[in-house]
Every structure is written in structure tokens, then in C-alpha cells.
Design a protein around this motif. Structure first.
Motif, PDB file in Angstrom:
ATOM      1  N   THR A   1      51.247 -10.020   7.943  1.00 55.35           N
ATOM      2  CA  THR A   1      51.440  -8.579   7.917  1.00 55.35           C
ATOM      3  C   THR A   1      52.521  -8.312   6.881  1.00 55.35           C
ATOM      4  O   THR A   1      53.598  -8.902   6.935  1.00 55.35           O
ATOM      5  CB  THR A   1      51.867  -8.066   9.302  1.00 55.35           C
ATOM      6  OG1 THR A   1      50.804  -8.349  10.225  1.00 55.35           O
ATOM      7  CG2 THR A   1      52.119  -6.576   9.287  1.00 55.35           C
ATOM      8  N   VAL A   2      52.214  -7.446   5.913  1.00 49.24           N
ATOM      9  CA  VAL A   2      53.124  -7.218   4.791  1.00 49.24           C
ATOM     10  C   VAL A   2      53.795  -5.853   4.914  1.00 49.24           C
ATOM     11  O   VAL A   2      53.125  -4.842   5.117  1.00 49.24           O
ATOM     12  CB  VAL A   2      52.375  -7.303   3.448  1.00 49.24           C
ATOM     13  CG1 VAL A   2      53.323  -7.041   2.274  1.00 49.24           C
ATOM     14  CG2 VAL A   2      51.692  -8.657   3.293  1.00 49.24           C
ATOM     15  N   VAL A   3      55.117  -5.871   4.790  1.00 51.48           N
ATOM     16  CA  VAL A   3      55.909  -4.645   4.740  1.00 51.48           C
ATOM     17  C   VAL A   3      56.494  -4.560   3.337  1.00 51.48           C
ATOM     18  O   VAL A   3      57.198  -5.472   2.894  1.00 51.48           O
ATOM     19  CB  VAL A   3      57.040  -4.659   5.788  1.00 51.48           C
ATOM     20  CG1 VAL A   3      57.918  -3.421   5.644  1.00 51.48           C
ATOM     21  CG2 VAL A   3      56.468  -4.758   7.196  1.00 51.48           C
ATOM     22  N   VAL A   4      56.174  -3.489   2.631  1.00 53.09           N
ATOM     23  CA  VAL A   4      56.662  -3.284   1.272  1.00 53.09           C
ATOM     24  C   VAL A   4      58.028  -2.620   1.334  1.00 53.09           C
ATOM     25  O   VAL A   4      58.235  -1.683   2.105  1.00 53.09           O
ATOM     26  CB  VAL A   4      55.657  -2.420   0.473  1.00 53.09           C
ATOM     27  CG1 VAL A   4      56.259  -1.928  -0.818  1.00 53.09           C
ATOM     28  CG2 VAL A   4      54.382  -3.208   0.205  1.00 53.09           C
ATOM     29  N   ILE A   5      58.963  -3.131   0.528  1.00 50.89           N
ATOM     30  CA  ILE A   5      60.282  -2.513   0.419  1.00 50.89           C
ATOM     31  C   ILE A   5      60.547  -2.207  -1.050  1.00 50.89           C
ATOM     32  O   ILE A   5      60.285  -3.031  -1.917  1.00 50.89           O
ATOM     33  CB  ILE A   5      61.396  -3.409   0.999  1.00 50.89           C
ATOM     34  CG1 ILE A   5      61.342  -4.826   0.442  1.00 50.89           C
ATOM     35  CG2 ILE A   5      61.343  -3.445   2.504  1.00 50.89           C
ATOM     36  CD1 ILE A   5      62.436  -5.743   0.945  1.00 50.89           C
ATOM     37  N   THR A   6      61.040  -0.996  -1.323  1.00 53.91           N
ATOM     38  CA  THR A   6      61.287  -0.620  -2.714  1.00 53.91           C
ATOM     39  C   THR A   6      62.291   0.506  -2.811  1.00 53.91           C
ATOM     40  O   THR A   6      62.468   1.270  -1.863  1.00 53.91           O
ATOM     41  CB  THR A   6      59.975  -0.216  -3.428  1.00 53.91           C
ATOM     42  OG1 THR A   6      60.233   0.010  -4.803  1.00 53.91           O
ATOM     43  CG2 THR A   6      59.382   1.035  -2.811  1.00 53.91           C
ATOM     44  N   SER A   7      62.920   0.585  -3.959  1.00 51.36           N
ATOM     45  CA  SER A   7      63.835   1.691  -4.219  1.00 51.36           C
ATOM     46  C   SER A   7      63.083   2.848  -4.885  1.00 51.36           C
ATOM     47  O   SER A   7      63.583   3.956  -4.948  1.00 51.36           O
ATOM     48  CB  SER A   7      64.999   1.233  -5.096  1.00 51.36           C
ATOM     49  OG  SER A   7      64.506   0.634  -6.262  1.00 51.36           O
ATOM     50  N   ILE A   8      61.893   2.570  -5.357  1.00 51.03           N
ATOM     51  CA  ILE A   8      61.077   3.610  -5.987  1.00 51.03           C
ATOM     52  C   ILE A   8      60.139   4.163  -4.928  1.00 51.03           C
ATOM     53  O   ILE A   8      58.978   3.764  -4.834  1.00 51.03           O
ATOM     54  CB  ILE A   8      60.258   3.033  -7.176  1.00 51.03           C
ATOM     55  CG1 ILE A   8      61.169   2.273  -8.128  1.00 51.03           C
ATOM     56  CG2 ILE A   8      59.529   4.144  -7.904  1.00 51.03           C
ATOM     57  CD1 ILE A   8      60.439   1.385  -9.094  1.00 51.03           C
ATOM     58  N   GLY A   9      60.635   5.069  -4.120  1.00 46.46           N
ATOM     59  CA  GLY A   9      59.884   5.517  -2.955  1.00 46.46           C
ATOM     60  C   GLY A   9      59.093   6.785  -3.152  1.00 46.46           C
ATOM     61  O   GLY A   9      59.355   7.779  -2.488  1.00 46.46           O
ATOM     62  N   THR A  10      58.133   6.761  -4.063  1.00 43.06           N
ATOM     63  CA  THR A  10      57.294   7.943  -4.224  1.00 43.06           C
ATOM     64  C   THR A  10      56.118   7.864  -3.252  1.00 43.06           C
ATOM     65  O   THR A  10      55.747   6.780  -2.788  1.00 43.06           O
ATOM     66  CB  THR A  10      56.733   8.048  -5.660  1.00 43.06           C
ATOM     67  OG1 THR A  10      55.820   6.960  -5.880  1.00 43.06           O
ATOM     68  CG2 THR A  10      57.840   8.012  -6.701  1.00 43.06           C
ATOM     69  N   VAL A  11      55.548   8.999  -2.968  1.00 40.58           N
ATOM     70  CA  VAL A  11      54.382   9.047  -2.083  1.00 40.58           C
ATOM     71  C   VAL A  11      53.243   8.245  -2.698  1.00 40.58           C
ATOM     72  O   VAL A  11      52.550   7.492  -2.006  1.00 40.58           O
ATOM     73  CB  VAL A  11      53.956  10.508  -1.819  1.00 40.58           C
ATOM     74  CG1 VAL A  11      52.633  10.564  -1.079  1.00 40.58           C
ATOM     75  CG2 VAL A  11      55.038  11.237  -1.047  1.00 40.58           C
ATOM     76  N   ASN A  12      53.066   8.363  -4.004  1.00 39.38           N
ATOM     77  CA  ASN A  12      51.985   7.623  -4.674  1.00 39.38           C
ATOM     78  C   ASN A  12      52.155   6.119  -4.520  1.00 39.38           C
ATOM     79  O   ASN A  12      51.187   5.399  -4.290  1.00 39.38           O
ATOM     80  CB  ASN A  12      51.929   7.977  -6.164  1.00 39.38           C
ATOM     81  CG  ASN A  12      51.358   9.358  -6.400  1.00 39.38           C
ATOM     82  OD1 ASN A  12      50.753   9.949  -5.508  1.00 39.38           O
ATOM     83  ND2 ASN A  12      51.568   9.875  -7.589  1.00 39.38           N
ATOM     84  N   THR A  13      53.390   5.642  -4.644  1.00 37.91           N
ATOM     85  CA  THR A  13      53.658   4.216  -4.498  1.00 37.91           C
ATOM     86  C   THR A  13      53.336   3.763  -3.078  1.00 37.91           C
ATOM     87  O   THR A  13      52.723   2.718  -2.865  1.00 37.91           O
ATOM     88  CB  THR A  13      55.127   3.895  -4.838  1.00 37.91           C
ATOM     89  OG1 THR A  13      55.428   4.427  -6.124  1.00 37.91           O
ATOM     90  CG2 THR A  13      55.379   2.406  -4.835  1.00 37.91           C
ATOM     91  N   ALA A  14      53.752   4.565  -2.107  1.00 39.05           N
ATOM     92  CA  ALA A  14      53.485   4.230  -0.702  1.00 39.05           C
ATOM     93  C   ALA A  14      51.984   4.180  -0.432  1.00 39.05           C
ATOM     94  O   ALA A  14      51.488   3.240   0.200  1.00 39.05           O
ATOM     95  CB  ALA A  14      54.156   5.243   0.223  1.00 39.05           C
TER      96      ALA A  14
ATOM     97  N   LYS B   1      64.323   1.814   0.127  1.00 41.82           N
ATOM     98  CA  LYS B   1      65.737   1.433   0.074  1.00 41.82           C
ATOM     99  C   LYS B   1      66.567   2.677  -0.203  1.00 41.82           C
ATOM    100  O   LYS B   1      66.129   3.528  -0.972  1.00 41.82           O
ATOM    101  CB  LYS B   1      65.988   0.417  -1.036  1.00 41.82           C
ATOM    102  CG  LYS B   1      65.284  -0.900  -0.859  1.00 41.82           C
ATOM    103  CD  LYS B   1      65.567  -1.775  -2.066  1.00 41.82           C
ATOM    104  CE  LYS B   1      64.720  -3.008  -2.078  1.00 41.82           C
ATOM    105  NZ  LYS B   1      64.921  -3.807  -3.284  1.00 41.82           N
ATOM    106  N   PRO B   2      67.751   2.782   0.325  1.00 45.62           N
ATOM    107  CA  PRO B   2      68.352   1.906   1.315  1.00 45.62           C
ATOM    108  C   PRO B   2      67.866   2.261   2.726  1.00 45.62           C
ATOM    109  O   PRO B   2      67.532   3.419   2.998  1.00 45.62           O
ATOM    110  CB  PRO B   2      69.850   2.208   1.181  1.00 45.62           C
ATOM    111  CG  PRO B   2      69.894   3.634   0.767  1.00 45.62           C
ATOM    112  CD  PRO B   2      68.662   3.851  -0.077  1.00 45.62           C
ATOM    113  N   PHE B   3      67.810   1.271   3.589  1.00 45.78           N
ATOM    114  CA  PHE B   3      67.463   1.503   4.994  1.00 45.78           C
ATOM    115  C   PHE B   3      68.457   0.730   5.849  1.00 45.78           C
ATOM    116  O   PHE B   3      69.089  -0.206   5.386  1.00 45.78           O
ATOM    117  CB  PHE B   3      66.018   1.095   5.307  1.00 45.78           C
ATOM    118  CG  PHE B   3      65.624  -0.249   4.761  1.00 45.78           C
ATOM    119  CD1 PHE B   3      65.958  -1.407   5.438  1.00 45.78           C
ATOM    120  CD2 PHE B   3      64.939  -0.353   3.560  1.00 45.78           C
ATOM    121  CE1 PHE B   3      65.604  -2.648   4.938  1.00 45.78           C
ATOM    122  CE2 PHE B   3      64.584  -1.593   3.050  1.00 45.78           C
ATOM    123  CZ  PHE B   3      64.917  -2.742   3.739  1.00 45.78           C
TER     124      PHE B   3
END
Length: 135
Positions: A80-93, A107-109
């Protein structure tokens, strides 16, 4: 007596400082955490150790995390993969979820958010295993 192994978690994150922070966040959880700093090494580790959960940064030095996520679809391992990123756009998600990510952390969380997300990912792994058993 049935002794179950601790769930394995692989952290694919190129920032050593963040790797240390996330490992500290996860210390209270009954998981074994390993880490790598590149996508290629992450792919090797997934093939060799078959982790239950992968925390995957999208911005890696050797590849984009989405590329790694897509490569995982061709493997017999099914973390199960959880993506983490500082570039949190809706498109990226949306792109990450379409590529097979279970969840997306921007990020940050804080520690509690990470632990809840990992707990949910582990529950998903348990359900996948249960479904395989019944099939």
C-alpha cells in the motif's frame, strides 16, 4: 503460540533530515521502518523485502515518485503506497491516486497525521490479505 511479524514499512525519501523525523514519528508504532533515498533503490528494496506499506516522496533525485508508483503496478509485490510531497496540488494528488496510491500527504504534516495514515494503510493491507485468503 502464533508470533506475527511486525509490518514492514519502506520510506523512500531523499532528505536525510525528513527521514529521521518520519522515523521518529513512527517509533510508537509496531512497525519495522527501513529507508532509501532514491527511487531505483526503493524499487530494489520493494522487490527484495516486500514491504507492507511504502511512504513515497514524489521528488527523488533519480526519478519522479509517480514513475516508481507506475513501475510497482508490474510487480507481484503489492504494498500500500502513501505519497508524500511538498508540491500538494489537487492535480498531483489525483494523478498519484490514479497511479495506485492509497493516500496523499502534503508536507509538512505532523506525527499524528502520519501515524493515522500508516495505520489506515496497514488496515488496507490486512483486508487485501483477507481477500486473497478467501479467494
Amino acid at each position: 503460540m502464533n508470533i506475527q511479524r511486525k509490518p514492514r514499512l519502506l520510506l523512500v525519501e531523499d532528505s536525510l533530515a525528513l527521514t529521521k523525523v518520519y522515523k521518529e514519528y513512527l517509533k510508537p508504532m509496531p512497525v519495522t521502518v527501513s529507508s532509501v533515498a532514491e527511487g531505483g533503490l526503493g524499487l530494489e528494496q520493494i522487490e527484495e523485502t516486500d514491504p507492507d506499506v511504502v511512504l513515497l516522496d514524489l521528488n527523488l533525485p533519480d526519478m519522479n515518485g509517480l514513475e516508481l508508483l507506475e513501475k510497482l503496478q508490474d510487480l507481484p509485490q503489492d504494498p500500500t503506497v502513501v505519497v508524500i510531497t511538498s508540491i500538494g496540488t489537487v492535480n498531483t494528488a489525483v494523478e498519484a491516486m490514479r497511479a495506485g496510491a492509497f493516500d496523499f500527504l502534503q508536507k509538512p504534516f505532523d506525527a499524528e497525521r502520519l501515524r493515522i495514515t500508516v495505520r489506515n494503510a496497514l488496515e488496507k493491507q490486512d483486508l487485501k490479505a483477507l481477500v486473497k485468503t478467501y479467494r
